[in-house]
Design a protein around this motif. Structure first.
Motif, PDB file in Angstrom:
ATOM      1  N   LYS A 229      33.400   4.615  12.369  1.00  0.00           N
ATOM      2  CA  LYS A 229      32.446   4.722  11.267  1.00  0.00           C
ATOM      3  C   LYS A 229      31.196   3.883  11.500  1.00  0.00           C
ATOM      4  N   HIS A 230      31.256   2.947  12.446  1.00  0.00           N
ATOM      5  CA  HIS A 230      30.110   2.090  12.724  1.00  0.00           C
ATOM      6  C   HIS A 230      29.246   2.603  13.869  1.00  0.00           C
ATOM      7  N   LEU A 231      29.610   3.733  14.451  1.00  0.00           N
ATOM      8  CA  LEU A 231      28.929   4.164  15.660  1.00  0.00           C
ATOM      9  C   LEU A 231      27.614   4.887  15.408  1.00  0.00           C
ATOM     10  N   ASN A 232      27.301   5.211  14.158  1.00  0.00           N
ATOM     11  CA  ASN A 232      26.068   5.938  13.895  1.00  0.00           C
ATOM     12  C   ASN A 232      24.876   5.000  13.730  1.00  0.00           C
ATOM     13  N   GLU A 233      25.015   3.768  14.194  1.00  0.00           N
ATOM     14  CA  GLU A 233      23.940   2.798  14.084  1.00  0.00           C
ATOM     15  C   GLU A 233      23.203   2.676  15.414  1.00  0.00           C
ATOM     16  N   ASP A 234      21.863   2.594  15.359  1.00  0.00           N
ATOM     17  CA  ASP A 234      21.107   2.255  16.555  1.00  0.00           C
ATOM     18  C   ASP A 234      21.315   0.779  16.863  1.00  0.00           C
ATOM     19  N   ILE A 235      21.336   0.434  18.144  1.00  0.00           N
ATOM     20  CA  ILE A 235      21.568  -0.955  18.553  1.00  0.00           C
ATOM     21  C   ILE A 235      20.267  -1.527  19.118  1.00  0.00           C
ATOM     22  N   PRO A 236      19.644  -2.500  18.431  1.00  0.00           N
ATOM     23  CA  PRO A 236      18.444  -3.141  18.983  1.00  0.00           C
ATOM     24  C   PRO A 236      18.843  -4.140  20.073  1.00  0.00           C
ATOM     25  N   ILE A 237      18.125  -4.126  21.178  1.00  0.00           N
ATOM     26  CA  ILE A 237      18.476  -4.988  22.303  1.00  0.00           C
ATOM     27  C   ILE A 237      18.309  -6.461  21.932  1.00  0.00           C
ATOM     28  N   PHE A 238      19.335  -7.250  22.218  1.00  0.00           N
ATOM     29  CA  PHE A 238      19.390  -8.697  21.985  1.00  0.00           C
ATOM     30  C   PHE A 238      19.371  -9.092  20.501  1.00  0.00           C
ATOM     31  N   LYS A 239      19.537  -8.122  19.587  1.00  0.00           N
ATOM     32  CA  LYS A 239      19.458  -8.472  18.173  1.00  0.00           C
ATOM     33  C   LYS A 239      20.698  -8.095  17.374  1.00  0.00           C
ATOM     34  N   ASP A 240      21.548  -7.248  17.908  1.00  0.00           N
ATOM     35  CA  ASP A 240      22.758  -6.870  17.192  1.00  0.00           C
ATOM     36  C   ASP A 240      23.804  -7.976  17.355  1.00  0.00           C
ATOM     37  N   THR A 241      24.290  -8.509  16.244  1.00  0.00           N
ATOM     38  CA  THR A 241      25.188  -9.670  16.279  1.00  0.00           C
ATOM     39  C   THR A 241      26.452  -9.393  17.088  1.00  0.00           C
ATOM     40  N   THR A 242      27.064  -8.246  16.853  1.00  0.00           N
ATOM     41  CA  THR A 242      28.317  -7.927  17.538  1.00  0.00           C
ATOM     42  C   THR A 242      28.111  -7.752  19.041  1.00  0.00           C
ATOM     43  N   VAL A 243      27.103  -6.979  19.417  1.00  0.00           N
ATOM     44  CA  VAL A 243      26.854  -6.741  20.841  1.00  0.00           C
ATOM     45  C   VAL A 243      26.485  -8.038  21.546  1.00  0.00           C
ATOM     46  N   GLU A 244      25.729  -8.895  20.868  1.00  0.00           N
ATOM     47  CA  GLU A 244      25.353 -10.172  21.467  1.00  0.00           C
ATOM     48  C   GLU A 244      26.577 -11.066  21.681  1.00  0.00           C
ATOM     49  N   GLN A 245      27.530 -11.022  20.758  1.00  0.00           N
ATOM     50  CA  GLN A 245      28.763 -11.789  20.944  1.00  0.00           C
ATOM     51  C   GLN A 245      29.554 -11.261  22.138  1.00  0.00           C
ATOM     52  N   ILE A 246      29.575  -9.949  22.267  1.00  0.00           N
ATOM     53  CA  ILE A 246      30.247  -9.341  23.428  1.00  0.00           C
ATOM     54  C   ILE A 246      29.557  -9.796  24.712  1.00  0.00           C
ATOM     55  N   ARG A 247      28.236  -9.706  24.732  1.00  0.00           N
ATOM     56  CA  ARG A 247      27.470 -10.058  25.937  1.00  0.00           C
ATOM     57  C   ARG A 247      27.682 -11.519  26.329  1.00  0.00           C
ATOM     58  N   LYS A 248      27.509 -12.431  25.374  1.00  0.00           N
ATOM     59  CA  LYS A 248      27.599 -13.862  25.678  1.00  0.00           C
ATOM     60  C   LYS A 248      29.005 -14.250  26.140  1.00  0.00           C
ATOM     61  N   THR A 249      30.016 -13.699  25.477  1.00  0.00           N
ATOM     62  CA  THR A 249      31.380 -14.098  25.844  1.00  0.00           C
ATOM     63  C   THR A 249      31.828 -13.459  27.152  1.00  0.00           C
ATOM     64  N   MET A 250      31.336 -12.262  27.454  1.00  0.00           N
ATOM     65  CA  MET A 250      31.668 -11.657  28.748  1.00  0.00           C
ATOM     66  C   MET A 250      31.020 -12.429  29.892  1.00  0.00           C
ATOM     67  N   ILE A 251      29.778 -12.847  29.710  1.00  0.00           N
ATOM     68  CA  ILE A 251      29.102 -13.658  30.731  1.00  0.00           C
ATOM     69  C   ILE A 251      29.824 -14.986  30.900  1.00  0.00           C
ATOM     70  N   ALA A 252      30.171 -15.613  29.770  1.00  0.00           N
ATOM     71  CA  ALA A 252      30.899 -16.887  29.835  1.00  0.00           C
ATOM     72  C   ALA A 252      32.225 -16.719  30.549  1.00  0.00           C
ATOM     73  N   GLY A 253      32.901 -15.617  30.293  1.00  0.00           N
ATOM     74  CA  GLY A 253      34.191 -15.360  30.931  1.00  0.00           C
ATOM     75  C   GLY A 253      34.082 -15.252  32.438  1.00  0.00           C
ATOM     76  N   GLU A 254      33.041 -14.564  32.911  1.00  0.00           N
ATOM     77  CA  GLU A 254      32.842 -14.431  34.356  1.00  0.00           C
ATOM     78  C   GLU A 254      32.549 -15.792  34.994  1.00  0.00           C
ATOM     79  N   ILE A 255      31.702 -16.590  34.340  1.00  0.00           N
ATOM     80  CA  ILE A 255      31.366 -17.917  34.876  1.00  0.00           C
ATOM     81  C   ILE A 255      32.598 -18.818  34.884  1.00  0.00           C
ATOM     82  N   TYR A 256      33.327 -18.839  33.769  1.00  0.00           N
ATOM     83  CA  TYR A 256      34.519 -19.697  33.652  1.00  0.00           C
ATOM     84  C   TYR A 256      35.559 -19.333  34.711  1.00  0.00           C
ATOM     85  N   GLN A 257      35.808 -18.046  34.877  1.00  0.00           N
ATOM     86  CA  GLN A 257      36.807 -17.623  35.857  1.00  0.00           C
ATOM     87  C   GLN A 257      36.369 -17.971  37.280  1.00  0.00           C
ATOM     88  N   ALA A 258      35.072 -17.851  37.569  1.00  0.00           N
ATOM     89  CA  ALA A 258      34.580 -18.233  38.895  1.00  0.00           C
ATOM     90  C   ALA A 258      34.741 -19.730  39.123  1.00  0.00           C
TER      91      ALA A 258
END
Length: 587
Positions: A426-455
């Motif tokens: 039900k949430h998929l009909n939303e446009d996603i602004p780059i670097f401004k969507d709270t959920t996507v930004e949380q995904i981005r930051k934590t995925m980057i952190a995960g790659e760095i931490y694991q390395a």
């Protein structure tokens, strides 16, 4: 939490006091805790031996019960699968484990190989890789699941596979539509999709947004209903692979980005057993776990104290775009490191920059006056790895220094698709602004952190050394997350000023504006039914009278022209007018 005493086994793999894994042990062995609808996720700290503990535990379990286990690990790299099987069997009173890889799934007509494979399938513990498990989730090799009770996956299982349709895909499909009996139907499908893409290309809103395109309208139902049959009937044609991707786009909806349509492969569905467990040190912060009710995370305390080690963070842009423009980043970074090159060092970058980093290190050593013999000796102390090839690897456990030379960014559309895959429909009909969507930004930051931490956690696995963790990145949010995973770490932050080539010039920006104006004008001409437009008229519209360079401008938007059945010839741009869109479609 009181720090527990660590002990070493004979195989030199660290296993902490078993009370640290008590909750995990109960989830594995206590049937009353099992749930066939969810993954129980445990985020025991990296390097504490959770994988080794689990292997020993399942060996003991299958010996004394009738339970059968499927164990999924990240890679086959080297002898990793064989080593897993050996470890499990070393904890059992008899051989209980086998592995299956891609070789076992080939040459199935061979009687001997089939017998070997069937013997492996009957093992009480079967080890496979993430890639093999994803094939199972895609509907292949279902016999791997038969008769098994417990599924244990080491590291996050990424169920998302990006599906993309480009203008080039559509043009090729149009060219080869004659191979299908349903030629007109396929040409109409391609025309509809090209028109949609063209509208998105000319929409200025999409410069900083990822629009969601919905195909739930009844207009698209004939495509959705007919494509499965066409795909089934023409499996021998390579074009059916494109049709399969188009079907995914139509069924799921999609995101538009950079002239392409993107969605996820909805045919990949998580396959669960009676008891399902994920072992992932990143689970305490990876935001994807919070988006889906498929996962239940059981938070675990930190085990190690890192007060004997240092994290040195150099604030500098190391994205793909930044590194492509840097003039002296590698030289300045290596100067800051002041490495003695007496101890082994692990450098981590991305795959595209692996060779570049190797050459830059060689150049730096030459500039510092090292002889060929000295350089050869130093190179023996250096290992270069890349993101995506290092999670779960224990080869560098005795190293004391790791240097992260690249911010592990994915394409932004990948973060958006992670959002689309795990978030309710039900949430998929939303446009996603780059670097401004709270959920996507949380995904981005934590995925980057995960790659760095694991390395970072590839070295000093048992935390017995005074380790040096060095990271070059401008992503302070990711570093903050990493610091939280390493209690007591001595943190130092410095700015690193490097030189870059200039960004796009004002003239290049003007060119992009002219390209956009030309595309908008020609698209409107097509809508008005015009069959040709004089080039002079186009130049007047964009206020540009340089006829010689105008040809280059037209060449630069060739993909747009092709997708809209336009071509430049002589003093005109010709526009092929297809049949007007009908309200209903039929084959």
């Amino acid at each position: 939490m009181e720090k527990l005493k660590a002990t070493h086994q004979h195989n030199n793999s660290l296993v902490v006091n078993s009370s640290y894994f008590e909750q995990l042990k109960k989830q594995i062995t206590d049937q009353s805790r099992w749930d066939s609808n969810i993954f129980h996720v445990f985020n025991h700290e990296a390097g504490t031996g959770k994988s080794q503990f689990t292997l020993a535990e399942i060996a003991e379990l299958v010996v004394r019960t009738d339970y059968k286990v499927l164990y999924v690990q990240k890679f086959k790299r080297g002898d990793a699968l064989i080593d897993t099987v050996k470890t499990i069997n070393s904890h059992a009173v008899y051989s209980v484990a086998e592995y299956i890889d891609s070789k076992d799934n080939k040459d199935r007509n061979s009687k001997i190989k089939n017998e070997i494979r069937n013997r492996k399938l009957n093992a009480k513990v079967l080890a496979i890789t993430h890639n093999m498990y994803m094939r199972v989730c895609f509907g292949k090799h279902q016999e791997i699941l038969d008769g098994r009770h417990i599924l244990i996956i080491d590291e996050f299982p990424d169920f998302l596979e990006r599906v993309t349709i480009s203008l080039k895909d559509l043009s090729k499909l149009w060219e080869n539509a004659y191979r299908f009996k349903e030629k007109e139907f396929i040409e109409k499908l391609v025309t509809d999709l090209k028109n949609i893409v063209t509208q998105e290309i000319t929409n200025p809103h999409n410069v900083r947004n990822f629009p969601y395109l919905d195909f739930s309208s009844k207009y698209f139902d004939p495509y959705k209903q007919s494509l499965p049959t066409i795909i089934e009937n023409y499996q021998q044609l390579k074009e059916t692979e494109v049709l399969s991707r188009i079907l995914q786009i139509l069924n799921n909806g999609c995101r538009y980005s950079n002239n392409d349509l993107h969605t996820f492969n909805s045919e990949i569905e998580p396959k669960l057993l009676k008891n399902n467990i994920i072992l992932d040190a990143n689970a305490g912060f990876d935001y994807r776990y919070e988006l889906s009710n498929l996962f239940v995370v059981h938070p675990q305390d930190k085990f190690y104290d890192y007060s004997n080690s240092t994290l040195t963070h150099y604030c500098v842009k190391t994205s793909k775009e930044a590194l492509s423009r840097n003039i002296n980043f590698y030289q300045k970074a290596l100067e800051k490191l002041s490495l003695s090159f007496k101890e082994k060092i692990l450098f981590v970058t991305d795959k595209d920059n692996e060779d570049t980093l190797k050459k830059e290190i060689q150049n730096y050593l030459v500039l510092t006056g090292k002889t060929d013999k000295e350089i050869q000796k130093i190179e023996e102390t250096i290992t270069i790895e890349y993101f995506g090839n290092i999670i779960g690897v224990n080869d560098y456990r005795e190293y004391e220094t790791v240097v992260i030379m690249k911010t592990p960014n994915f394409d932004y559309v990948d973060y958006v698709l992670q959002h689309d895959y795990y978030k309710p429909l039900k949430h998929l009909n939303e446009d996603i602004p780059i670097f401004k969507d709270t959920t996507v930004e949380q995904i981005r930051k934590t995925m980057i952190a995960g790659e760095i931490y694991q390395a970072m956690k590839r070295i000093n696995r048992d935390n017995s050394k005074n380790a040096h963790y060095i990271v070059f990145t401008a992503n302070e949010d990711a570093i903050d997350i990493v610091r939280q995973q390493m209690p007591g770490i001595n943190y130092y932050q410095y700015e690193l000023n490097v030189d870059y080539t200039a960004r796009k010039t004002e003239e290049e920006t003007k060119t992009e504006k002219r390209q956009k104006k030309i595309m908008e004008f020609l698209y409107n001409c097509k809508q008005e039914g015009k069959e040709k437009v004089a080039k002079r008229e186009i130049r007047d519209v964009i206020d540009y009278q340089d006829a010689k360079n105008f040809a280059k401008l037209l060449k630069s938007i060739e993909a747009f022209l092709i997708s809209n059945q336009m071509y430049a010839k002589g003093q005109h741009v010709y526009i092929e007018q297809g049949e007007e869109t009908e309200e209903k479609m039929a084959i």
